[in-house]
Design an enzyme around this catalytic site. Structure first.
Site, PDB file in Angstrom:
ATOM      1  N   SER A  31      44.285  48.500  44.944  1.00 36.25           N
ATOM      2  CA  SER A  31      44.346  47.047  44.872  1.00 36.25           C
ATOM      3  C   SER A  31      45.740  46.631  44.440  1.00 36.25           C
ATOM      4  CB  SER A  31      43.297  46.523  43.887  1.00 36.25           C
ATOM      5  OG  SER A  31      43.677  46.888  42.581  1.00 36.25           O
ATOM      6  N   LYS A  32      45.937  45.320  44.424  1.00 35.76           N
ATOM      7  CA  LYS A  32      47.248  44.732  44.108  1.00 35.76           C
ATOM      8  C   LYS A  32      47.883  45.297  42.837  1.00 35.76           C
ATOM      9  CE  LYS A  32      48.573  41.535  47.075  1.00 35.76           C
ATOM     10  NZ  LYS A  32      47.702  40.437  47.518  1.00 35.76           N
ATOM     11  N   ARG A  33      47.044  45.631  41.859  1.00 39.55           N
ATOM     12  CA  ARG A  33      47.668  46.060  40.596  1.00 39.55           C
ATOM     13  C   ARG A  33      48.341  47.420  40.729  1.00 39.55           C
ATOM     14  NH1 ARG A  33      43.578  49.068  37.296  1.00 39.55           N
ATOM     15  NH2 ARG A  33      41.806  49.130  38.712  1.00 39.55           N
ATOM     16  N   HIS A  34      48.033  48.142  41.806  1.00 35.30           N
ATOM     17  CA  HIS A  34      48.717  49.428  42.026  1.00 35.30           C
ATOM     18  C   HIS A  34      50.063  49.235  42.712  1.00 35.30           C
ATOM     19  CE1 HIS A  34      44.356  50.768  41.950  1.00 35.30           C
ATOM     20  NE2 HIS A  34      44.900  51.433  40.967  1.00 35.30           N
ATOM     21  N   GLY A  35      50.226  48.092  43.369  1.00 40.96           N
ATOM     22  CA  GLY A  35      51.448  47.829  44.135  1.00 40.96           C
ATOM     23  C   GLY A  35      51.071  47.036  45.372  1.00 40.96           C
TER      24      GLY A  35
END
Ligand code: GLU
Length: 485
Positions: free
Chosen positions: A255-259
């Site tokens: 998800s977005k929090r990984h990149g």
């Protein structure tokens, strides 16, 4: 036995964003088709109007084009199985539902919203209770006459098991009693996704259905539809989940929090389309040997379904960066310059610069094109710097010898008849030899004065060559002034 031509389809819903998971699905469908001499079809699944995003179809076209995943049939290129946009196929589905009703394999359900709501709130709720499954002919006609709205549901077998084989996940069996009498046609007359995808895949002659593993649990329902129609079931290829690495070392769904997780965002981050594709090809697929670098053409030749793994794949941004670097290094200098141009212009604007020389100092050291402006901006403008960066132990430079050596180098450079790489090189190396100095003792102060910073792509000679005589001498004079102050 007739061997059918392999046909795969990518069936995105236009939601305005191409997640790497979707891109991988598209890529594998394309590769399964191409590695078998087959056709790859693009079908736009736009019937869910709530999720529809304006302009999203263009994102799909642009992404596929940039990625080099070229469809043989689709809304824009046509083909004999069109239309390829689901909303344009709307009228096709009802006759198929009617056929199932006629054969006793589906039924009209007149249950009101209120009744279904109540049902879902009751404690023994186990899904729809098949209330309308056995209405008599008379009851049905009565309700039709009254104009009561209805949906069409599929009659699921009440006992037994449904088994299917997935090319990646193997054999999967579910108890039919777990399967609901699913809705095929909604009250507005339009099909549900579950119905439409089966009709579309069959009528488009799709042989391999490739999709994310989140669809595994729905597949028995699709198969019961194929069976109800007496149609051949396609080969299913469900793809493993894509995970992201969390800070604590654990993994969870990417998800977005990984990149960045969207293709366009990765491009903006500076990853090259061919590096992304190469990396994504290996995200869940393992080639026969340990080859890592694959062009699209090589993927088309080497891809095979048995190489797809069912274990979740972890999206590793460092590995993607490594691929990016390999692609940058392997380019011709001309291609490098062409693709770097927007980043050069970001620094130099309309200034008249000979960009051809930058490849020499950047190409073998660059992870991403987006790093270029930061690396070369000192060429456009000498940064402010403190004189203590002239001190360097390894090069044996200090504030006593730096001004002396810089002055000497300056005089010699100023006297050069030609300002070329070789001339600058010979001039500075000869000085070191004649003065019995380490090369570094000469190069360090020259490079610091020329660049105004400690870390630079390229050494003193390359930097002076790129700066040109006038700018170089000006910067060396400034360095001398600073050292003497
Ligand atoms: N439209 C569906 C999606 O975007 C496609 C699923 C499938 O491949 O059948 O998730």
């Amino acid at each position: 036995m007739v061997i059918k031509k392999v046909r795969t389809r990518y069936a995105p819903s236009p939601t305005g964003f191409m997640h790497v998971g979707n891109l991988r699905t598209a890529l594998y469908e394309y590769l399964i088709a191409k590695s078998n001499g087959g056709d790859f079809v693009l079908r736009i699944e736009d019937t869910d109007r709530e999720r529809y995003v304006e302009g999203a179809v263009d994102v799909i076209y642009d992404t596929l084009k940039t990625a080099g995943i070229i469809h043989d049939e689709g809304p824009d290129v046509g083909g004999e199985f069109g239309p390829y946009v689901q909303s344009e196929r709307r009228e096709m589905y009802m006759p198929y539902a009617q056929r199932l009703i006629d054969e006793g394999k589906a039924y009209r359900c007149f249950c009101s919203k209120e009744r279904l709501e109540e049902l879902s709130q009751s404690s023994e709720f186990g899904g729809y209770d098949r209330h309308c499954r056995d209405l008599s002919e008379d009851e049905i006609n009565e309700k039709l006459k009254e104009g009561i709205p209805y949906v069409i549901r599929q009659k699921m077998p009440l006992s037994g098991k449904t088994t299917f084989s997935d090319a990646v996940f193997g054999e999967i069996t579910v108890d039919n009693s777990e399967l609901q009498d699913q809705i095929l046609i909604k009250a507005d007359g339009y099909p549900t996704y579950n119905f439409a995808n089966v009709i579309d895949d069959h009528t488009m002659g799709i042989t391999h259905v490739v999709r994310g593993s989140e669809y595994l649990s729905s597949t028995p329902k699709y198969n019961l539809l194929y069976e109800a129609f007496g149609w051949e079931i396609p080969t299913y290829v469900h793809l493993p989940l894509i995970m992201g690495k969390n800070e604590d070392g654990s993994v969870s769904k990417l998800s977005k929090r990984h990149g960045s997780t969207g293709f366009e965002d990765l491009i903006k981050d500076g990853y090259l389309p061919e590096a992304i594709i190469n990396y994504i090809a290996l995200l869940g697929w393992c080639p026969k040997d340990n080859q890592e670098i694959f062009s699209m053409k090589q993927l088309e030749e080497n891809f095979f379904i048995e190489g797809i793994s069912k274990s979740p794949a972890v999206f590793d941004y460092d590995k993607l960066l490594w691929f990016n670097e390999q692609y940058i290094k392997a380019m011709s200098a001309e291609e490098f310059t062409e693709r770097a141009m927007p980043y050069y212009k970001e620094v130099f604007g309309d200034r008249d610069v000979d960009y051809s020389k930058f490849a020499g100092i950047l190409q073998q050291r660059l992870e991403k094109f987006t790093d270029i402006p930061e690396k070369i901006k000192f060429f456009a403008e000498l940064p402010e710097y403190e004189k203590d960066i002239f001190i360097n132990k390894k090069s044996k430079t200090n504030l006593e010898n730096a001004p002396v050596n810089l002055q000497e180098a300056y005089e010699r450079l100023k006297a050069l008849p030609n300002w070329t790489f070789d001339a600058i090189h010979d001039c500075l190396i000869n000085m070191a030899v004649e003065k019995e100095l380490k090369n570094g003792t000469v190069m360090w102060p020259v490079r610091i004065a020329a660049a105004g910073q400690k870390v630079t792509p390229g050494g003193a000679i390359e930097i002076l060559d790129i700066l040109g005589r006038e700018e170089s001498l000006k910067r060396l004079e400034k360095g001398l002034e600073k050292l003497r102050s």
